[in-house]
Design an enzyme around this catalytic site. Structure first.
Site, PDB file in Angstrom:
ATOM      1  N   SER A  43       0.799  -1.225   0.000  1.00 18.73           N
ATOM      2  CA  SER A  43       0.000   0.000   0.000  1.00 18.73           C
ATOM      3  C   SER A  43       0.831   1.273   0.000  1.00 18.73           C
ATOM      4  O   SER A  43       0.337   2.331  -0.401  1.00 18.73           O
ATOM      5  CB  SER A  43      -0.938   0.014   1.210  1.00 18.73           C
ATOM      6  OG  SER A  43      -0.207  -0.069   2.422  1.00 18.73           O
ATOM      7  N   ASP A 345      -4.297   7.608   8.474  1.00 16.56           N
ATOM      8  CA  ASP A 345      -5.411   6.770   8.911  1.00 16.56           C
ATOM      9  C   ASP A 345      -5.026   5.773  10.001  1.00 16.56           C
ATOM     10  O   ASP A 345      -5.800   4.875  10.319  1.00 16.56           O
ATOM     11  CB  ASP A 345      -6.008   6.020   7.715  1.00 16.56           C
ATOM     12  CG  ASP A 345      -4.980   5.135   7.003  1.00 16.56           C
ATOM     13  OD1 ASP A 345      -3.844   5.026   7.506  1.00 16.56           O
ATOM     14  OD2 ASP A 345      -5.309   4.562   5.949  1.00 16.56           O
ATOM     15  N   HIS A 348      -1.202   4.431   7.555  1.00 20.98           N
ATOM     16  CA  HIS A 348      -0.488   5.077   6.454  1.00 20.98           C
ATOM     17  C   HIS A 348      -0.257   6.552   6.764  1.00 20.98           C
ATOM     18  O   HIS A 348      -0.864   7.101   7.678  1.00 20.98           O
ATOM     19  CB  HIS A 348      -1.281   4.932   5.148  1.00 20.98           C
ATOM     20  CG  HIS A 348      -1.672   3.527   4.833  1.00 20.98           C
ATOM     21  ND1 HIS A 348      -2.905   2.999   5.201  1.00 20.98           N
ATOM     22  CD2 HIS A 348      -1.006   2.528   4.210  1.00 20.98           C
ATOM     23  CE1 HIS A 348      -2.967   1.731   4.814  1.00 20.98           C
ATOM     24  NE2 HIS A 348      -1.830   1.424   4.210  1.00 20.98           N
TER      25      HIS A 348
END
Length: 394
Positions: A43, A345, A348
């Site tokens: 990610s 979040d 991240h």
């Protein structure tokens, strides 16, 4: 007198050999005008692959606001409020943002292609599942590399053209491997058990680099791990009243950060081995660990608020994070100014943190060895990239 002459000759000989060695090394790390970026990872580098792979009835959180609100003004599949490290690197090189391979409609991959998928692991998911570590999908590094090889006829045509494409690209190897550790840590598995995975993860990354070198790869940017002890998610999950477990300067969990250091040290040792075996290849270590940790040590110096361990987008608890009500869920809002936060979040980073990280890589000191951009400065100043803004000073 004879002994003095002998000593001088030895000194001159030593100087000559040292100069020759530096010249050889410099010639291998000389400035290159990268024509594209090829990306693998999770990610941290996913520019929309997981979103492209997902069913419309089971979309990732990155498909919903407030993801993407800062720069793109809509969700793009990136796990941030805006751009990622890879986006800022592309901007610096004067290249377009690297498109995700999956889900791109009429995608133009001439200047780059991205195979990174959120939640991806270095190791095969079947291996991790056998150990009891649940993986949401199987887009491991090996799978990404396999898909890349299968896509080459469409990306570049003839084998000779493909070799040129790979050789003229900056190959971003991750970050990858964090989820191999995250999944067992989320299950509260013992540290010693998770530590046994490190040599396997490092070996997998090394094998992928070696395979890409065989395909013509000449320049690799290989990120190390993040300081996991500074992760809002892990700080929430492993919260304790024992203050001795926390770093008094950063507030991060010391034992998890030591684990992150261990992974990064082992990776650097392996990269040194690969450099010796492949002296014609430029393998650059991206020190994500220290580039990130400095933001926690001196947040105000880099424009962040002192409560750097609080998520911008989240709800509840001392770190504004609740795994059952994560960012992107109904009723969970983002802070008013994400640029003041390091954590987006809880898992991240914000665009502002990504920019600081990228800045530390392209201008040093967190790229080892440092990039040589001497041949790019004039090109970057002249080059116009539609939709991109270059933020790095020349």
């Amino acid at each position: 007198m004879a002994s003095l002459d002998s000593h001088v000759l030895m000194k001159l000989g030593s100087l000559f050999l040292s100069t020759l060695f530096v010249s050889i090394v410099s010639s291998e790390s000389q400035c290159r005008n990268f024509e594209s970026i090829i990306s693998f990872g999770d990610s941290i580098a996913d520019t929309g692959n997981l979103l492209g792979l997902s069913d419309h009835n089971n979309l990732p959180m990155s498909a919903f606001p407030p993801y993407g609100e800062t720069f793109f003004h809509h969700p793009t599949g990136r796990f941030s409020d805006g751009r990622l490290i890879i986006d800022f690197i592309a901007e610096f090189l004067g290249l377009p943002y690297v498109p995700p391979y999956f889900g791109s409609t009429n995608g133009n991959f001439e200047k780059g292609v991205n195979f990174a998928v959120a939640s991806a692991t270095a190791l095969e998911s079947s291996f991790l599942e056998e150990k009891g570590y649940h993986c949401p999908h199987n887009f491991s590094l090996g799978v990404q590399l396999k898909i890349f090889k299968q896509s080459l006829p469409n990306l570049c045509g003839l084998p000779s053209d493909c070799r040129d494409m790979i050789g003229n690209a900056l190959i971003l190897m991750g970050e990858i491997g964090a989820n191999d550790y995250n999944f067992p840590f989320f299950q509260l598995r013992p540290l010693d058990e998770v530590k046994e995975l490190v040599p396997l993860v490092i070996s997998t990354i090394s094998s992928a680099i070696t395979e890409l070198i065989g395909m013509g790869g000449r320049t690799f940017l290989v990120p190390g791990g993040f300081p996991l002890g500074c992760s809002v998610a892990f700080l929430t999950l492993h919260q304790t009243s024992n203050m001795e477990e926390y770093d008094p300067l950063t507030g991060c969990l010391k034992w998890l950060n030591k684990f992150g250091e261990y992974h990064s040290e082992q990776l650097q040792e392996e990269l040194n081995r690969l450099r010796k075996l492949n002296p014609h290849v430029n393998i650059i270590y991206a020190d994500y660990y220290n580039a990130s940790l400095r933001l926690g040590r001196e947040p105000s110096k880099y424009g962040f608020i002192n409560r750097h361990l609080s998520a911008c987008c989240g709800v509840g608890g001392p770190y504004n994070f609740n795994l059952s009500r994560s960012c992107g869920s109904v009723g969970v809002e983002a802070c008013s100014d994400p640029s003041k936060y390091v954590a987006w979040d809880g898992l991240h980073m914000t665009e502002a943190a990504h920019k600081s990280m990228a800045d530390g890589l392209v201008k040093g000191p967190y790229a080892i060895p440092p990039f040589d951009w001497s041949c790019l400065s004039s090109m970057i100043k002249k080059k116009e990239v539609v939709g991109n803004t270059i933020f790095f000073d020349e």
